[in-house]
Design a protein around this motif. Structure first.
Motif, PDB file in Angstrom:
ATOM      1  N   UNK A  43       0.827  -1.213   0.000  1.00  0.00           N
ATOM      2  CA  UNK A  43       0.000   0.000   0.000  1.00  0.00           C
ATOM      3  C   UNK A  43       0.864   1.269   0.000  1.00  0.00           C
ATOM      4  N   UNK A  44       1.448   1.587   1.165  1.00  0.00           N
ATOM      5  CA  UNK A  44       2.207   2.836   1.305  1.00  0.00           C
ATOM      6  C   UNK A  44       3.493   2.799   0.491  1.00  0.00           C
ATOM      7  N   UNK A 135      -6.046 -10.620 -11.459  1.00  0.00           N
ATOM      8  CA  UNK A 135      -6.578 -10.205 -10.160  1.00  0.00           C
ATOM      9  C   UNK A 135      -5.547  -9.391  -9.388  1.00  0.00           C
ATOM     10  N   UNK A 136      -6.049  -8.432  -8.619  1.00  0.00           N
ATOM     11  CA  UNK A 136      -5.227  -7.648  -7.707  1.00  0.00           C
ATOM     12  C   UNK A 136      -5.536  -8.049  -6.270  1.00  0.00           C
ATOM     13  N   UNK A 137      -4.484  -8.180  -5.468  1.00  0.00           N
ATOM     14  CA  UNK A 137      -4.623  -8.443  -4.038  1.00  0.00           C
ATOM     15  C   UNK A 137      -3.764  -7.428  -3.286  1.00  0.00           C
ATOM     16  N   UNK A 138      -4.084  -7.240  -2.011  1.00  0.00           N
ATOM     17  CA  UNK A 138      -3.358  -6.255  -1.209  1.00  0.00           C
ATOM     18  C   UNK A 138      -3.075  -6.815   0.171  1.00  0.00           C
ATOM     19  N   UNK A 139      -1.829  -6.645   0.616  1.00  0.00           N
ATOM     20  CA  UNK A 139      -1.474  -6.964   2.000  1.00  0.00           C
ATOM     21  C   UNK A 139      -0.745  -5.759   2.570  1.00  0.00           C
ATOM     22  N   UNK A 147      -7.236   1.850   5.217  1.00  0.00           N
ATOM     23  CA  UNK A 147      -7.069   1.325   3.867  1.00  0.00           C
ATOM     24  C   UNK A 147      -8.328   1.536   3.029  1.00  0.00           C
ATOM     25  N   UNK A 148      -9.489   1.204   3.597  1.00  0.00           N
ATOM     26  CA  UNK A 148     -10.739   1.306   2.845  1.00  0.00           C
ATOM     27  C   UNK A 148     -11.117   2.748   2.549  1.00  0.00           C
ATOM     28  N   UNK A 149     -10.772   3.671   3.442  1.00  0.00           N
ATOM     29  CA  UNK A 149     -11.056   5.081   3.169  1.00  0.00           C
ATOM     30  C   UNK A 149     -10.306   5.547   1.928  1.00  0.00           C
ATOM     31  N   UNK A 150      -9.060   5.131   1.806  1.00  0.00           N
ATOM     32  CA  UNK A 150      -8.287   5.479   0.613  1.00  0.00           C
ATOM     33  C   UNK A 150      -8.868   4.803  -0.632  1.00  0.00           C
ATOM     34  N   UNK A 160      -9.926  -4.815  -6.562  1.00  0.00           N
ATOM     35  CA  UNK A 160      -9.188  -5.763  -5.730  1.00  0.00           C
ATOM     36  C   UNK A 160     -10.060  -6.942  -5.321  1.00  0.00           C
ATOM     37  N   UNK A 161      -9.525  -8.134  -5.559  1.00  0.00           N
ATOM     38  CA  UNK A 161     -10.255  -9.357  -5.226  1.00  0.00           C
ATOM     39  C   UNK A 161     -10.266  -9.609  -3.725  1.00  0.00           C
ATOM     40  N   UNK A 162      -9.221  -9.153  -3.032  1.00  0.00           N
ATOM     41  CA  UNK A 162      -9.148  -9.350  -1.580  1.00  0.00           C
ATOM     42  C   UNK A 162      -8.057  -8.447  -1.021  1.00  0.00           C
ATOM     43  N   UNK A 163      -8.260  -7.997   0.216  1.00  0.00           N
ATOM     44  CA  UNK A 163      -7.281  -7.136   0.889  1.00  0.00           C
ATOM     45  C   UNK A 163      -7.119  -7.610   2.328  1.00  0.00           C
ATOM     46  N   UNK A 164      -5.883  -7.723   2.775  1.00  0.00           N
ATOM     47  CA  UNK A 164      -5.598  -8.069   4.163  1.00  0.00           C
ATOM     48  C   UNK A 164      -4.938  -6.874   4.841  1.00  0.00           C
TER      49      UNK A 164
END
Length: 245
Positions: A43-44, A135-139, A147-150, A160-164
């Protein structure tokens, strides 16, 4: 005359069906040539250009205690983790961690999301990967709420298919547990995956999970070599095989 019009109409519809068929087949062929089917993003500093605002918050927080630290020094410490940055600066300048953390948080909360945008091309490469059937994923070490606000602000969540996030309880990178969890949960093939991040710990996590790795906007560590090094996301589009989709 009516029959002639019907024949012309029939030809038009046949041409349209053929055109749709060709586009579908072309997209399928493009997808089949994709080298990677999914990306695990950081992310950052990778998807979002958040470091300048964070560095400024540290500068202002330190200034409240009469301390001035070069931006490059703060950035270098942040390349590890924010916690290491905070602890190191407090140790070097004899500051209380809780006090500095409070001031840094205060100044960072004044930052708007428009001051921490996605990097140029980040959204486009995510869109093109999805359009090609990937697919995009995020950890991330961030909180889920942050994260969700951004993601919602920049309309990236549907890509994104999934984010952790930190609430999911996985160890921080470079531990690969979060990456492995995504791979196993979604039945992904390791040889089809690419981990993209801006720090050595992102590369180590990807390597530990058994996927290929890509370092963004940074110089590789001499002892930890990624598979790819890029400075722009146009380069990543070429690596993924999603150019001009």
């Amino acid at each position: 005359m009516v029959r002639a019009r019907e024949r012309r109409t029939g030809r038009v519809w046949r041409v349209r069906r053929l055109s749709r068929f060709i586009r579908t087949e072309f997209n399928t062929m493009e997808s089949n040539y994709m080298k990677f089917r999914y990306v695990i993003w950081d992310f950052d500093g990778t998807l979002f250009d958040t470091y300048p605002a964070m560095i400024q918050a540290f500068e202002r927080g330190l200034a409240d205690f009469g301390v001035s630290v070069p931006r490059a020094r703060i950035a270098a410490l942040m390349a590890n983790t924010l916690a290491i940055c905070l602890e190191t600066l407090c140790r070097e300048y004899s500051l209380e961690p809780e006090a500095l953390d409070e001031r840094v948080s205060y100044y960072h909360q004044q930052t708007t999301m428009d001051q921490e945008p996605p990097f140029p091309g980040a959204m486009q490469v995510c869109e093109r990967l999805v359009a090609a059937g990937g697919q995009n994923f995020l950890f991330t070490h961030r909180s889920r709420d942050s994260m969700l606000r951004f993601m919602d602000h920049y309309h990236m969540a549907p890509l994104f298919a999934d984010c952790l996030s930190v609430e999911d309880g996985y160890p921080r990178k470079p531990d690969p547990a979060g990456f492995i969890a995504l791979i196993e949960k979604h039945h992904l093939l390791r040889e089809q995956g690419l981990a993209v991040g801006d720090r050595t710990l992102d590369i180590l996590a990807g390597q530990g999970a058994g996927v290929r790795t890509c370092l963004f906007n940074a110089v590789p560590d001499a002892e930890v070599q990624p598979d790819y090094v890029i400075q722009t996301f146009a380069e990543l589009e070429t690596i993924l095989g999603v150019v001009d989709l």
